[in-house]
Design an enzyme around this catalytic site. Structure first.
Site, PDB file in Angstrom:
ATOM      1  N   ARG A 165      53.865  13.058 -50.910  1.00  0.00           N
ATOM      2  CA  ARG A 165      53.212  13.929 -50.328  1.00  0.00           C
ATOM      3  C   ARG A 165      52.030  13.691 -49.512  1.00  0.00           C
ATOM      4  O   ARG A 165      51.547  12.766 -49.551  1.00  0.00           O
ATOM      5  CB  ARG A 165      52.625  14.843 -51.700  1.00  0.00           C
ATOM      6  CG  ARG A 165      53.622  15.152 -52.732  1.00  0.00           C
ATOM      7  CD  ARG A 165      53.072  15.806 -53.903  1.00  0.00           C
ATOM      8  NE  ARG A 165      54.173  16.205 -54.911  1.00  0.00           N
ATOM      9  CZ  ARG A 165      54.428  15.382 -56.111  1.00  0.00           C
ATOM     10  NH1 ARG A 165      53.914  14.287 -56.172  1.00  0.00           N
ATOM     11  NH2 ARG A 165      55.385  15.771 -56.863  1.00  0.00           N
ATOM     12  N   LYS A 189      50.439  14.573 -58.472  1.00  0.00           N
ATOM     13  CA  LYS A 189      50.046  15.605 -59.372  1.00  0.00           C
ATOM     14  C   LYS A 189      49.921  15.317 -60.758  1.00  0.00           C
ATOM     15  O   LYS A 189      50.699  14.433 -61.235  1.00  0.00           O
ATOM     16  CB  LYS A 189      51.106  16.546 -59.334  1.00  0.00           C
ATOM     17  CG  LYS A 189      51.307  16.945 -57.943  1.00  0.00           C
ATOM     18  CD  LYS A 189      52.033  18.479 -57.870  1.00  0.00           C
ATOM     19  CE  LYS A 189      52.183  19.206 -56.566  1.00  0.00           C
ATOM     20  NZ  LYS A 189      53.122  20.285 -56.698  1.00  0.00           N
ATOM     21  N   HIS A 258      55.399  17.764 -44.965  1.00  0.00           N
ATOM     22  CA  HIS A 258      56.428  17.973 -46.101  1.00  0.00           C
ATOM     23  C   HIS A 258      58.045  17.923 -45.686  1.00  0.00           C
ATOM     24  O   HIS A 258      58.688  17.516 -46.239  1.00  0.00           O
ATOM     25  CB  HIS A 258      56.212  19.570 -46.561  1.00  0.00           C
ATOM     26  CG  HIS A 258      56.390  19.266 -48.243  1.00  0.00           C
ATOM     27  ND1 HIS A 258      55.442  18.683 -49.031  1.00  0.00           N
ATOM     28  CD2 HIS A 258      57.240  20.148 -48.904  1.00  0.00           C
ATOM     29  CE1 HIS A 258      55.847  18.882 -50.227  1.00  0.00           C
ATOM     30  NE2 HIS A 258      56.926  19.724 -50.340  1.00  0.00           N
ATOM     31  N   ARG A 261      58.985  14.344 -46.151  1.00  0.00           N
ATOM     32  CA  ARG A 261      59.340  14.096 -47.510  1.00  0.00           C
ATOM     33  C   ARG A 261      60.838  14.870 -47.659  1.00  0.00           C
ATOM     34  O   ARG A 261      61.527  14.175 -48.478  1.00  0.00           O
ATOM     35  CB  ARG A 261      58.253  14.952 -48.349  1.00  0.00           C
ATOM     36  CG  ARG A 261      58.330  14.810 -49.910  1.00  0.00           C
ATOM     37  CD  ARG A 261      57.134  15.276 -50.732  1.00  0.00           C
ATOM     38  NE  ARG A 261      57.260  15.738 -51.972  1.00  0.00           N
ATOM     39  CZ  ARG A 261      57.304  14.856 -52.892  1.00  0.00           C
ATOM     40  NH1 ARG A 261      57.170  13.464 -52.874  1.00  0.00           N
ATOM     41  NH2 ARG A 261      57.564  15.130 -54.161  1.00  0.00           N
ATOM     42  N   HIS A 284      58.720  14.029 -59.339  1.00  0.00           N
ATOM     43  CA  HIS A 284      58.865  15.315 -59.961  1.00  0.00           C
ATOM     44  C   HIS A 284      59.070  15.051 -61.350  1.00  0.00           C
ATOM     45  O   HIS A 284      59.681  14.283 -61.776  1.00  0.00           O
ATOM     46  CB  HIS A 284      60.301  15.744 -59.405  1.00  0.00           C
ATOM     47  CG  HIS A 284      60.393  16.247 -58.092  1.00  0.00           C
ATOM     48  ND1 HIS A 284      61.555  16.569 -57.287  1.00  0.00           N
ATOM     49  CD2 HIS A 284      59.259  16.754 -57.202  1.00  0.00           C
ATOM     50  CE1 HIS A 284      61.079  17.276 -56.149  1.00  0.00           C
ATOM     51  NE2 HIS A 284      59.998  17.276 -56.047  1.00  0.00           N
ATOM     52  N   TYR A 293      67.956  19.600 -53.767  1.00  0.00           N
ATOM     53  CA  TYR A 293      68.241  18.623 -52.953  1.00  0.00           C
ATOM     54  C   TYR A 293      70.031  18.688 -52.950  1.00  0.00           C
ATOM     55  O   TYR A 293      70.707  18.056 -51.943  1.00  0.00           O
ATOM     56  CB  TYR A 293      67.683  17.339 -52.719  1.00  0.00           C
ATOM     57  CG  TYR A 293      66.212  17.444 -52.205  1.00  0.00           C
ATOM     58  CD1 TYR A 293      66.052  17.672 -51.344  1.00  0.00           C
ATOM     59  CD2 TYR A 293      65.298  17.421 -53.225  1.00  0.00           C
ATOM     60  CE1 TYR A 293      64.640  17.928 -50.523  1.00  0.00           C
ATOM     61  CE2 TYR A 293      63.912  17.508 -52.695  1.00  0.00           C
ATOM     62  CZ  TYR A 293      63.677  17.781 -51.615  1.00  0.00           C
ATOM     63  OH  TYR A 293      62.417  17.837 -51.170  1.00  0.00           O
TER      64      TYR A 293
END
Length: 317
Positions: A165, A189, A258, A261, A284, A293
């Site tokens: 990210r 995150k 992004h 990514r 994730h 995806y």
């Protein structure tokens, strides 16, 4: 008061019964979950406006009923807000109640989450756009004749190599990169860490940049990527530089962090078909976030099928 820039301290029309749970929740997101200031502000904003609506119907968060939340959802639809926006607002409310129950900040021993099971309208999730392999190769054909160009190439190679990210890229410190083992420690995150391999091309570009990095050394000696002003490069600067390189390298679609990514994830999945591995690499928390995806992968397979299967080919004669 603009809905785009609200602040919980500005909600003077609300009593502490409404304000205090939001404040406790925002502190939890900031200090325990270590969410970014932008994300915390978004939660506070959405909950503040929901509280303003519920305040006309109830005394506090604990007297809100499921019917009130359904009425709130209908009011949002009446404003012709998008399904995505409505779902986001309802999700913030559900998260608040989950927090209150988990922390036992309720007025009842067996408090029921009134937002449980109430979802916004269905909406089509747009597929992430990516660059194909040839476009990525063209983008990364940056000459090593300028220190800033060397830095930009290293940033883009690393993002594409390891699926970072943009916040993870600009937050990377020198001690996070091991050029000998070809690995990078990424803080994602919620301060979750993951160890990601770095490809040979990215390692080469990194080594070239690190050789000239001392020219940009300033107040932040830990940051891997520095600006011409001798401080840690910003998210905005990265976006602008990538956009400029996309134009210089003749990429037809706009280049942004992004997209690199997404390209990383799409190309890995096309080659391996291992969705779990892509989930781990992207950081994730759930597989559902990665499953988008699979649609890209199916598009790739469908294209291969159309171009190769003898019963799928269109006749040209």
């Amino acid at each position: 008061m603009s809905e785009n820039t609200p602040n919980i301290s500005d909600l003077s029309d609300l009593s502490d019964n409404w304000r205090t749970p939001i404040t406790l929740f925002s502190d939890y997101l900031k200090f325990e979950r270590q969410y970014s200031a932008h994300t915390v502000n978004q939660y506070v904003s959405q909950l503040g406006f929901a509280a303003l609506y519920f305040n006309k119907l109830c005394d506090n968060w604990f007297t809100v009923q499921s019917e009130h939340i359904r009425r709130y959802s209908m009011a949002l639809r009446a404003k012709k807000l998008s399904g995505r926006t409505i779902s986001l607002k309802l999700s913030c409310i559900r998260s608040l109640y989950k927090f209150l129950k988990a922390k036992n900040i309720t007025e009842q021993a067996h408090y029921h989450n009134p937002a449980q099971g109430i979802k916004g309208p269905k909406f089509a999730r747009p597929l992430p756009k990516n660059l194909d392999v040839d476009q990525m190769a063209r983008l990364l054909e940056i000459p090593d004749d300028d220190p800033l160009a060397m830095r930009d190439k290293a940033m883009m190679e690393l993002m594409y190599s390891s699926g970072l990210r943009i916040s993870e890229l600009v937050g990377t410190n020198m001690q996070d990169i091991n050029t000998r083992s070809g690995e990078i420690l990424v803080r994602g995150k919620g301060a979750k860490e993951r160890l990601i391999p770095v490809g040979s091309k990215a390692l080469e570009a990194l080594k070239n940049w690190l050789a000239v990095r001392p020219l940009f050394m300033g107040s932040d000696e830990h940051a891997v990527f520095l600006s011409s002003k001798k401080n840690r490069i910003s998210v905005r600067q990265v976006r602008l530089r990538m956009q400029e390189w996309g134009i210089k390298q003749g990429i037809s679609s706009q280049v942004h962090p992004h997209k690199l990514r997404h390209s990383f994830a799409s190309h890995i999945l096309e080659s391996s078909g291992d969705l779990r591995a892509v989930q781990e690499l992207l950081g994730h928390s759930s597989l559902s976030a990665t499953q988008v995806y699979t649609h890209l992968d199916f598009q790739h397979l469908a294209k291969v099928y159309d171009n190769t299967h003898p019963r799928a080919k269109k006749r040209t004669d």
